[in-house]
Motif scaffolding. Structure first.
Motif, PDB file in Angstrom:
ATOM      1  N   UNK A 266       0.820  -1.205   0.000  1.00 55.33           N
ATOM      2  CA  UNK A 266       0.000   0.000   0.000  1.00 55.33           C
ATOM      3  C   UNK A 266       0.852   1.252   0.000  1.00 55.33           C
ATOM      4  N   UNK A 267       0.309   2.313  -0.514  1.00 54.86           N
ATOM      5  CA  UNK A 267       0.960   3.622  -0.517  1.00 54.86           C
ATOM      6  C   UNK A 267       2.374   3.565  -1.098  1.00 54.86           C
ATOM      7  N   UNK A 268       2.522   2.802  -2.175  1.00 52.73           N
ATOM      8  CA  UNK A 268       3.848   2.612  -2.760  1.00 52.73           C
ATOM      9  C   UNK A 268       4.446   3.922  -3.255  1.00 52.73           C
ATOM     10  N   UNK A 269       3.646   4.744  -3.917  1.00 50.75           N
ATOM     11  CA  UNK A 269       4.177   6.009  -4.447  1.00 50.75           C
ATOM     12  C   UNK A 269       4.641   6.902  -3.312  1.00 50.75           C
ATOM     13  N   UNK A 270       3.838   7.010  -2.289  1.00 51.07           N
ATOM     14  CA  UNK A 270       4.209   7.835  -1.134  1.00 51.07           C
ATOM     15  C   UNK A 270       5.525   7.356  -0.524  1.00 51.07           C
ATOM     16  N   UNK A 271       5.686   6.049  -0.424  1.00 52.89           N
ATOM     17  CA  UNK A 271       6.910   5.495   0.152  1.00 52.89           C
ATOM     18  C   UNK A 271       8.109   5.703  -0.770  1.00 52.89           C
ATOM     19  N   UNK A 272       7.925   5.446  -2.061  1.00 52.66           N
ATOM     20  CA  UNK A 272       9.033   5.620  -3.013  1.00 52.66           C
ATOM     21  C   UNK A 272       9.491   7.077  -3.031  1.00 52.66           C
ATOM     22  N   UNK A 273       8.555   8.006  -2.911  1.00 49.75           N
ATOM     23  CA  UNK A 273       8.920   9.423  -2.916  1.00 49.75           C
ATOM     24  C   UNK A 273       9.732   9.831  -1.688  1.00 49.75           C
ATOM     25  N   UNK A 274       9.709   9.024  -0.651  1.00 53.12           N
ATOM     26  CA  UNK A 274      10.525   9.306   0.538  1.00 53.12           C
ATOM     27  C   UNK A 274      11.986   8.892   0.347  1.00 53.12           C
ATOM     28  N   UNK A 275      12.231   8.041  -0.648  1.00 56.32           N
ATOM     29  CA  UNK A 275      13.605   7.619  -0.931  1.00 56.32           C
ATOM     30  C   UNK A 275      14.322   8.726  -1.695  1.00 56.32           C
ATOM     31  N   UNK A 276      15.586   8.917  -1.353  1.00 54.13           N
ATOM     32  CA  UNK A 276      16.370   9.959  -2.032  1.00 54.13           C
ATOM     33  C   UNK A 276      17.485   9.303  -2.829  1.00 54.13           C
ATOM     34  N   UNK A 277      17.388   9.435  -4.140  1.00 55.50           N
ATOM     35  CA  UNK A 277      18.495   9.014  -4.989  1.00 55.50           C
ATOM     36  C   UNK A 277      19.590  10.064  -4.857  1.00 55.50           C
ATOM     37  N   UNK A 278      20.831   9.625  -4.702  1.00 56.40           N
ATOM     38  CA  UNK A 278      21.926  10.560  -4.483  1.00 56.40           C
ATOM     39  C   UNK A 278      23.118  10.228  -5.379  1.00 56.40           C
ATOM     40  N   UNK A 279      23.927  11.241  -5.622  1.00 55.97           N
ATOM     41  CA  UNK A 279      25.239  11.078  -6.226  1.00 55.97           C
ATOM     42  C   UNK A 279      26.239  11.170  -5.086  1.00 55.97           C
ATOM     43  N   UNK A 280      27.328  10.424  -5.173  1.00 56.42           N
ATOM     44  CA  UNK A 280      28.312  10.444  -4.088  1.00 56.42           C
ATOM     45  C   UNK A 280      29.644   9.915  -4.588  1.00 56.42           C
ATOM     46  N   UNK A 281      30.648  10.036  -3.732  1.00 63.11           N
ATOM     47  CA  UNK A 281      31.960   9.440  -3.974  1.00 63.11           C
ATOM     48  C   UNK A 281      32.239   8.445  -2.858  1.00 63.11           C
ATOM     49  N   UNK A 282      32.772   7.286  -3.213  1.00 61.58           N
ATOM     50  CA  UNK A 282      33.124   6.270  -2.230  1.00 61.58           C
ATOM     51  C   UNK A 282      34.336   6.730  -1.434  1.00 61.58           C
TER      52      UNK A 282
END
Length: 124
Positions: free
Chosen positions: A47-63
């Motif tokens: 349930x509420x998959x869109x709401x949950x996915x929107x809470x995830x933050x895709x990021x760019x980073x360096x290891x």
């Protein structure tokens, strides 16, 4: 010829005995986890998959270790939304990215339903 048939029957019998043991040992493991309904119970739609996915933050980073640039998610953020996808290994959090497919699919379904409603109201 008879030896070949017996050998084939032995191989089939051995396979029949081995597969359940392998299946049980591999449930939920990385790369090709079993997904058969017979291995699950209490199956419920996400349930509420869109709401949950929107809470995830895709990021760019360096290891830290290599300085290599990459993209992904931060495990701590994923843990806040989908704790069942985060595991600790020697004190470091890991994300089971493969299992993000399910909420993404359900989010597409939710968004498609919204689009269909908008298209219907626009055509009237």
């Amino acid at each position: 010829m008879k030896f070949g048939i017996n050998k084939a029957l032995f191989a089939v019998s051995l396979a029949a005995l081995t597969v359940p043991a392998i299946a049980t040992a591999d449930v939920g493991q990385k790369c090709c986890p079993f997904s058969d309904e017979s291995l699950k119970h209490s199956v419920q739609p996400l349930g509420q998959a869109t709401q949950k996915v929107l809470q995830l933050r895709g990021v760019e980073f360096k290891w830290n270790d290599s300085g290599r640039e990459d993209v992904g998610l931060v495990a701590q953020n994923v843990n806040d939304v989908f704790p069942q996808l985060v595991h600790k290994n020697q004190g470091v959090m890991t994300v089971d990215y493969e299992k993000l497919v399910a909420p993404l699919i359900e989010s597409v379904r939710e968004l498609n339903a919204r689009i269909e409603v908008l298209e219907k109201t626009k055509s009237h």
